[in-house]
Design an enzyme around this catalytic site. Structure first.
Site, short mmCIF file in Angstrom:
data_model
loop_
_atom_site.label_atom_id
_atom_site.label_comp_id
_atom_site.label_asym_id
_atom_site.label_seq_id
_atom_site.Cartn_x
_atom_site.Cartn_y
_atom_site.Cartn_z
N ARG A 37 23.90 -3.91 26.86
CA ARG A 37 22.65 -4.47 26.30
C ARG A 37 22.91 -5.36 25.09
O ARG A 37 22.18 -6.31 24.85
CB ARG A 37 21.69 -3.32 25.93
CG ARG A 37 20.28 -3.79 25.53
CD ARG A 37 19.36 -2.60 25.32
NE ARG A 37 17.96 -3.00 25.09
CZ ARG A 37 17.31 -2.85 23.94
NH1 ARG A 37 17.91 -2.29 22.89
NH2 ARG A 37 16.05 -3.22 23.81
N ILE A 63 12.96 -8.36 24.17
CA ILE A 63 13.66 -7.52 25.14
C ILE A 63 12.98 -6.16 25.05
O ILE A 63 12.82 -5.60 23.96
CB ILE A 63 15.17 -7.45 24.84
CG1 ILE A 63 15.91 -6.63 25.91
CG2 ILE A 63 15.47 -6.91 23.44
CD1 ILE A 63 17.44 -6.68 25.77
N SER A 64 12.51 -5.64 26.18
CA SER A 64 11.76 -4.37 26.16
C SER A 64 12.65 -3.23 25.68
O SER A 64 13.88 -3.28 25.82
CB SER A 64 11.25 -4.03 27.56
OG SER A 64 10.25 -4.93 27.96
N GLN A 65 12.02 -2.20 25.13
CA GLN A 65 12.81 -1.04 24.71
C GLN A 65 13.40 -0.37 25.96
O GLN A 65 12.79 -0.41 27.05
CB GLN A 65 11.97 -0.07 23.88
CG GLN A 65 11.00 0.79 24.65
CD GLN A 65 10.28 1.77 23.72
OE1 GLN A 65 9.22 1.44 23.21
NE2 GLN A 65 10.83 2.95 23.55
N PRO A 66 14.59 0.20 25.86
CA PRO A 66 15.25 0.78 27.03
C PRO A 66 14.39 1.81 27.78
O PRO A 66 14.43 1.86 29.01
CB PRO A 66 16.51 1.41 26.42
CG PRO A 66 16.82 0.54 25.26
CD PRO A 66 15.49 0.16 24.69
#
Length: 213
Positions: A37, A63-66
């Site tokens: 990431r 970027i979205s949170q995991p």
């Protein structure tokens, strides 16, 4: 920038954290463990890449949170060679997860800056979507339909009819619906006209934009 043993250790910790938050799909957790990431982030955020947080990636996008990536991926129930349409490529991280899960990924990005950047980045990291399109996600990709599943990675005020029509019977659409706060919504196509809808609580996404091209 390299991928090191330290990064691998941080990914393992992140996957464990996601498991503790309720992610159960082993394939999704394995994908999180594999994908670097930190290589999808701007250099100023690299040290924080394996925190369960969203970060800016330019062009007003994130970027979205995991956890969100894993949650949406789990809802899709991806199997090898599934045709998956992704609306909102962004950094390409979610794309990489889908490719790692064995999907044939068709992905659409409408921010030209991100489209150019991510279309260069993904192949250098070994992630090759089937098709990467600069276009309007609201209208989907009719010429490649039908899809086994469709994932929308931005907040949509409504569920676009075009996306529903591009699902196979039995296909799954995962979309965050709402304005300021979105409700994660799963629609499963039962037949030509009927969809089964399930809602999964509140999430926050940047808005899905249309007609900007």
């Amino acid at each position: 920038m390299k991928d090191t043993n330290k990064h691998q250790g941080l990914r393992n910790q992140l996957a464990k954290q996601l498991q503790e938050k309720g992610i159960t799909d082993k394939n999704v957790l394995d994908a999180i463990k594999k994908i670097p990431r930190h290589l999808f982030l701007n250099s100023s955020f690299v040290d924080f890449a394996y925190q369960d947080k969203a970060f800016p990636i330019g062009a007003g996008q994130t970027i979205s949170q995991p956890y969100t990536v894993a949650f949406q991926s789990e809802l899709l129930q991806v199997e090898k060679d599934h045709k998956v349409l992704e609306i909102g490529t962004g950094s390409g991280y979610q794309t990489a997860v889908l490719v790692t899960l064995g999907a044939k990924v068709f992905t659409i990005e409408r921010q030209n800056e991100l489209f150019k950047k991510t279309s260069r980045l993904l192949p250098t990291l070994g992630y090759r979507p089937k098709l990467f399109v600069f276009g309007d996600g609201y209208i989907g990709l009719e010429k490649e339909a039908p899809f086994d599943s469709i994932i929308v990675t931005a907040g949509a005020p409504i569920i676009p009819q075009a996306l529903l029509s591009q699902l196979k019977i039995g296909g799954r659409l995962v979309i965050p619906v709402g304005d300021d706060i979105q409700i994660m919504t799963l629609l499963v196509r039962k037949n030509e006209t009927q969809f089964e809808k399930t809602e999964f609580g509140d999430f926050r996404f940047v808005p899905l934009l249309e007609n900007k091209n």
